[in-house]
Design a protein around this motif. Structure first.
Motif, PDB file in Angstrom:
ATOM      1  N   ILE A 287       0.814  -1.202   0.000  1.00 39.44           N
ATOM      2  CA  ILE A 287       0.000   0.000   0.000  1.00 39.44           C
ATOM      3  C   ILE A 287       0.853   1.260   0.000  1.00 39.44           C
ATOM      4  CG2 ILE A 287      -0.203   0.123   2.523  1.00 39.44           C
ATOM      5  CD1 ILE A 287      -2.975   0.880  -0.038  1.00 39.44           C
ATOM      6  N   TYR A 288       2.049   1.159   0.608  1.00 35.17           N
ATOM      7  CA  TYR A 288       2.899   2.362   0.680  1.00 35.17           C
ATOM      8  C   TYR A 288       3.533   2.706  -0.671  1.00 35.17           C
ATOM      9  CZ  TYR A 288       6.386  -1.339   1.661  1.00 35.17           C
ATOM     10  OH  TYR A 288       7.161  -2.478   1.624  1.00 35.17           O
ATOM     11  N   ALA A 289       3.326   1.863  -1.679  1.00 36.20           N
ATOM     12  CA  ALA A 289       3.810   2.211  -3.022  1.00 36.20           C
ATOM     13  C   ALA A 289       3.035   3.387  -3.599  1.00 36.20           C
ATOM     14  CB  ALA A 289       3.699   1.008  -3.949  1.00 36.20           C
ATOM     15  N   ARG A 290       1.957   3.804  -2.918  1.00 31.77           N
ATOM     16  CA  ARG A 290       1.178   4.959  -3.378  1.00 31.77           C
ATOM     17  C   ARG A 290       1.542   6.243  -2.641  1.00 31.77           C
ATOM     18  NH1 ARG A 290      -3.918   3.421  -1.490  1.00 31.77           N
ATOM     19  NH2 ARG A 290      -4.642   5.442  -2.231  1.00 31.77           N
ATOM     20  N   THR A 291       2.525   6.182  -1.746  1.00 30.00           N
ATOM     21  CA  THR A 291       2.953   7.388  -1.038  1.00 30.00           C
ATOM     22  C   THR A 291       3.729   8.314  -1.976  1.00 30.00           C
ATOM     23  OG1 THR A 291       5.010   6.327  -0.316  1.00 30.00           O
ATOM     24  CG2 THR A 291       3.106   6.129   1.143  1.00 30.00           C
ATOM     25  N   GLN A 292       3.898   9.545  -1.580  1.00 33.14           N
ATOM     26  CA  GLN A 292       4.640  10.512  -2.400  1.00 33.14           C
ATOM     27  C   GLN A 292       6.088  10.105  -2.586  1.00 33.14           C
ATOM     28  OE1 GLN A 292       4.159  14.402  -0.671  1.00 33.14           O
ATOM     29  NE2 GLN A 292       2.004  14.562  -1.279  1.00 33.14           N
ATOM     30  N   GLN A 293       6.639   9.382  -1.630  1.00 30.45           N
ATOM     31  CA  GLN A 293       8.026   8.938  -1.744  1.00 30.45           C
ATOM     32  C   GLN A 293       8.196   7.884  -2.826  1.00 30.45           C
ATOM     33  OE1 GLN A 293       7.752   8.072   2.567  1.00 30.45           O
ATOM     34  NE2 GLN A 293       9.863   8.796   2.653  1.00 30.45           N
ATOM     35  N   CYS A 294       7.113   7.148  -3.140  1.00 28.61           N
ATOM     36  CA  CYS A 294       7.222   6.001  -4.045  1.00 28.61           C
ATOM     37  C   CYS A 294       6.441   6.142  -5.337  1.00 28.61           C
ATOM     38  CB  CYS A 294       6.780   4.732  -3.324  1.00 28.61           C
ATOM     39  SG  CYS A 294       7.753   4.327  -1.852  1.00 28.61           S
ATOM     40  N   SER A 295       5.677   7.197  -5.505  1.00 24.40           N
ATOM     41  CA  SER A 295       4.866   7.336  -6.711  1.00 24.40           C
ATOM     42  C   SER A 295       4.743   8.798  -7.109  1.00 24.40           C
ATOM     43  CB  SER A 295       3.475   6.741  -6.480  1.00 24.40           C
ATOM     44  OG  SER A 295       2.608   7.011  -7.561  1.00 24.40           O
ATOM     45  N   ILE A 296       4.992   9.064  -8.363  1.00 25.96           N
ATOM     46  CA  ILE A 296       4.818  10.438  -8.840  1.00 25.96           C
ATOM     47  C   ILE A 296       3.342  10.754  -9.053  1.00 25.96           C
ATOM     48  CG2 ILE A 296       7.083  10.454  -9.949  1.00 25.96           C
ATOM     49  CD1 ILE A 296       5.699  10.000 -12.621  1.00 25.96           C
ATOM     50  N   ASN A 297       2.499   9.714  -9.003  1.00 30.02           N
ATOM     51  CA  ASN A 297       1.053   9.905  -9.141  1.00 30.02           C
ATOM     52  C   ASN A 297       0.322   9.778  -7.803  1.00 30.02           C
ATOM     53  OD1 ASN A 297       1.359  10.169 -11.931  1.00 30.02           O
ATOM     54  ND2 ASN A 297       1.068   7.980 -12.287  1.00 30.02           N
ATOM     55  N   SER A 298       1.038   9.863  -6.708  1.00 29.69           N
ATOM     56  CA  SER A 298       0.441   9.717  -5.388  1.00 29.69           C
ATOM     57  C   SER A 298      -0.764  10.662  -5.233  1.00 29.69           C
ATOM     58  CB  SER A 298       1.489  10.025  -4.313  1.00 29.69           C
ATOM     59  OG  SER A 298       0.944   9.897  -3.036  1.00 29.69           O
ATOM     60  N   PRO A 299      -1.874  10.184  -4.625  1.00 32.06           N
ATOM     61  CA  PRO A 299      -2.045   8.928  -3.873  1.00 32.06           C
ATOM     62  C   PRO A 299      -2.415   7.726  -4.727  1.00 32.06           C
ATOM     63  CG  PRO A 299      -4.030  10.232  -3.693  1.00 32.06           C
ATOM     64  CD  PRO A 299      -3.066  11.054  -4.506  1.00 32.06           C
ATOM     65  N   ASN A 300      -2.167   7.756  -6.015  1.00 33.56           N
ATOM     66  CA  ASN A 300      -2.361   6.597  -6.869  1.00 33.56           C
ATOM     67  C   ASN A 300      -1.031   5.891  -7.083  1.00 33.56           C
ATOM     68  OD1 ASN A 300      -4.884   5.720  -7.785  1.00 33.56           O
ATOM     69  ND2 ASN A 300      -5.139   7.521  -9.079  1.00 33.56           N
ATOM     70  N   TYR A 301      -1.087   4.665  -7.589  1.00 34.46           N
ATOM     71  CA  TYR A 301       0.133   3.996  -8.014  1.00 34.46           C
ATOM     72  C   TYR A 301       0.681   4.697  -9.244  1.00 34.46           C
ATOM     73  CZ  TYR A 301      -1.036   0.075  -4.934  1.00 34.46           C
ATOM     74  OH  TYR A 301      -1.317  -0.707  -3.852  1.00 34.46           O
ATOM     75  N   GLY A 302       1.969   4.626  -9.414  1.00 34.37           N
ATOM     76  CA  GLY A 302       2.591   5.261 -10.565  1.00 34.37           C
ATOM     77  C   GLY A 302       4.080   4.963 -10.631  1.00 34.37           C
ATOM     78  N   PRO A 303       4.766   5.492 -11.615  1.00 35.46           N
ATOM     79  CA  PRO A 303       6.222   5.286 -11.727  1.00 35.46           C
ATOM     80  C   PRO A 303       6.950   5.833 -10.504  1.00 35.46           C
ATOM     81  CG  PRO A 303       5.301   6.181 -13.755  1.00 35.46           C
ATOM     82  CD  PRO A 303       4.225   6.267 -12.736  1.00 35.46           C
ATOM     83  N   LEU A 304       8.091   5.249 -10.215  1.00 35.55           N
ATOM     84  CA  LEU A 304       8.902   5.686  -9.082  1.00 35.55           C
ATOM     85  C   LEU A 304       9.513   7.058  -9.346  1.00 35.55           C
ATOM     86  CD1 LEU A 304      10.819   2.378  -8.326  1.00 35.55           C
ATOM     87  CD2 LEU A 304       9.121   3.446  -6.843  1.00 35.55           C
ATOM     88  N   PRO A 305       9.587   7.912  -8.342  1.00 37.14           N
ATOM     89  CA  PRO A 305      10.327   9.164  -8.482  1.00 37.14           C
ATOM     90  C   PRO A 305      11.821   8.870  -8.623  1.00 37.14           C
ATOM     91  CG  PRO A 305       8.823   9.236  -6.611  1.00 37.14           C
ATOM     92  CD  PRO A 305       8.896   7.813  -7.059  1.00 37.14           C
ATOM     93  N   PRO A 306      12.597   9.793  -9.173  1.00 34.73           N
ATOM     94  CA  PRO A 306      14.042   9.544  -9.341  1.00 34.73           C
ATOM     95  C   PRO A 306      14.762   9.268  -8.024  1.00 34.73           C
ATOM     96  CG  PRO A 306      13.326  11.452 -10.628  1.00 34.73           C
ATOM     97  CD  PRO A 306      12.178  11.074  -9.761  1.00 34.73           C
ATOM     98  N   ASP A 307      14.306   9.888  -6.938  1.00 30.53           N
ATOM     99  CA  ASP A 307      14.970   9.719  -5.643  1.00 30.53           C
ATOM    100  C   ASP A 307      14.192   8.795  -4.714  1.00 30.53           C
ATOM    101  OD1 ASP A 307      12.820  11.398  -5.427  1.00 30.53           O
ATOM    102  OD2 ASP A 307      13.762  12.789  -4.005  1.00 30.53           O
TER     103      ASP A 307
END
Length: 479
Positions: A287-307
């Motif tokens: 579920i934490y893959a939807r956080t801002q740290q892990c998704s550029i589309n947060s609060p949705n799933y999405g590609p990983l941010p560069p950092d």
């Protein structure tokens, strides 16, 4: 003719007035008390209750229904909520599960189901005659539900986008929603069967005294949960993700070395699951893959941010071992609400015994959240337990007032039916069994099926492409 007053101490079922527990028993000359009482219990006499002398025919002993409709309506409402968030949560992220801390509409589904399991148990075992036989039945029911959960949610079915099935036993997922309900049901049933005395309940104090050991069990479980969550040391750890078209795997290391951390990477709940169950058996769509740290589309799933941090793609089970401890507590608290139905027959008394504790639970949970013990569904935090139980109690009291007290059932008939068939609806809809059956019938090519025709198949395929950059391999765990 003689007139006797009969005092009856009964349960929800019966033919006499359970609120006043007084009815006039009329005996003709030459008759006896037993014969007259048997007549009052015949089907025809239930349609015409005895009349109190001098009442002029106005005072009646009205037999209440043996089944509270509000319980079925509550379950049905929860099923509707589940269907809404499962299908609209991707389009409306605000009602989908919270990425980590916080509370959304979807986060109420699981505790509401567990709460109602507890309430129902209080009614099921109210007239228990043999504890050993009841224990065997409870174990059998819990075992069936657990096995069904493994079959439906352990990875055997590969999702809507694939017409394949089967699972590697080395990577089967042991925990899941039905498994959690099975465990909570079993523990609560054992407590109801063995941890109660013969105390006569006629007040709030005697109610607490009769079930004091069940309250003690809930307190002990909550204490164990808090001690483990905030006391266990979480060391550094790592996980592997297979590289496509290769036999090698990419290694990700997560630095922790902390205690009392409730973040996604270094919490004790995840560590315990990795140590006991094995990281290969955990849920691969955290579920934490939807956080801002892990998704550029947060609060949705999405590609990983560069950092993005290294833990973003790590498996995490929202129905893990430690969080299930507090799920059991939810079921035990629901059981106490069921006891109110068993021992108190007046509407006002029931509403009072539900409303005041529910308000207290909500205030306690909110206070804990403000003080730093955050509301978190993935960890099933103490504050989350209190808030959801409190809201469930208030909702139960409200539905009971509307449906059972006021008698407004016309608009609740569909919810009542859904509540009576909640498990079947869950299996068919939430576990994708019905969509999988429909998808199995296609024209020439597998993608030419009913689901694709109405757009569901295309939506699933597009969603899989969005998430494919975060979870590779083991698609059978993406359910």
């Amino acid at each position: 003719m003689a007139s006797y007053k009969l005092i009856r101490d009964g349960g929800d079922e019966g033919t006499l007035d359970l609120r006043a527990k007084n009815c006039a028993l009329r005996i003709d000359n030459g008759g006896d008390v037993e014969s007259a009482y048997l007549k009052t219990n015949t089907p025809s006499s239930r349609l015409r209750p005895p009349v109190l002398p001098g009442s002029g025919g106005n005072a009646k002993c009205t037999p209440p229904s043996g089944r509270l409709v509000s319980l079925d309506v509550f379950r049905g409402l929860t099923v509707v909520l589940m269907i809404i968030v499962d299908n609209a949560g991707r389009l409306i992220p605000s009602i989908n599960h919270s990425p980590w801390n916080g509370l959304t509409l979807a986060d109420f589904v699981m505790p509401f189901f567990l709460f109602m399991v507890g309430v129902s148990l209080g009614l099921v075992y109210k007239n228990m005659t043999c504890r050993v036989a009841a224990t065997k039945k409870a174990i059998l029911r819990a075992g069936k539900l657990f096995v069904l959960g493994i079959f439906l949610q352990g990875g055997y079915f590969h999702g809507l986008s694939k017409l394949t099935y089967g699972v590697d036993l080395e990577q089967i997922r042991w925990m899941g929603i039905l498994q959690r309900i099975a465990v909570a049901y079993w523990v609560a049933a054992m407590c109801e069967i063995w941890l109660r005395n013969d105390e006569i309940v006629d007040s709030r104090k005697s109610l607490l005294k009769k079930y004091r050991w069940q309250w003690a069990t809930a307190f002990v479980l909550s204490t164990v949960y808090l001690l483990m969550l905030y006391g266990l040391y979480v060391p550094d750890w790592e996980y592997h993700i297979p590289i496509e078209a290769s036999f090698r795997a990419e290694v990700f290391k997560v630095k922790c070395g902390v205690r009392a951390n409730t973040g996604p990477a270094c919490n004790a709940a995840g560590m315990l699951d990795r140590a006991v169950l094995g990281i290969q058996r955990l849920y691969r769509k955290p579920i934490y893959a939807r956080t801002q740290q892990c998704s550029i589309n947060s609060p949705n799933y999405g590609p990983l941010p560069p950092d993005a941090p290294s833990w973003c793609r790590a498996p995490f089970d929202p129905e893990g071992i430690l969080s299930t401890v507090m799920a059991i507590v939810t079921c035990l608290l629901g059981l106490q609400y069921g006891h109110v139905i068993v021992h108190f027959k007046e509407h006002k008394k029931r509403l009072s015994l539900w409303s005041y504790p529910s308000t207290g639970f909500m205030l306690l949970g909110l206070m804990c959240h403000v003080l730093g013990m955050h509301i978190n569904k993935a960890l099933y935090s103490f504050s989350y337990t209190c808030v959801t139980v409190g809201l469930a109690g208030i909702l139960l009291a409200t539905i009971y007032l509307v449906v059972d007290v006021k008698g407004w059932r016309r608009f609740s008939m569909v919810l009542e039916w859904m509540g009576k068939n909640a498990l079947l609806i869950y299996i068919l809809v939430a576990c994708n069994i019905l969509p999988l059956i429909l998808q199995g019938f296609y024209w020439k090519e597998p993608h030419n099926n009913i689901l694709t025709l109405i757009g569901i198949g295309k939506l699933e395929e597009a969603w899989g492409e969005v998430f494919s950059g975060q979870v590779q391999q083991q698609p059978f765990l993406l359910m």
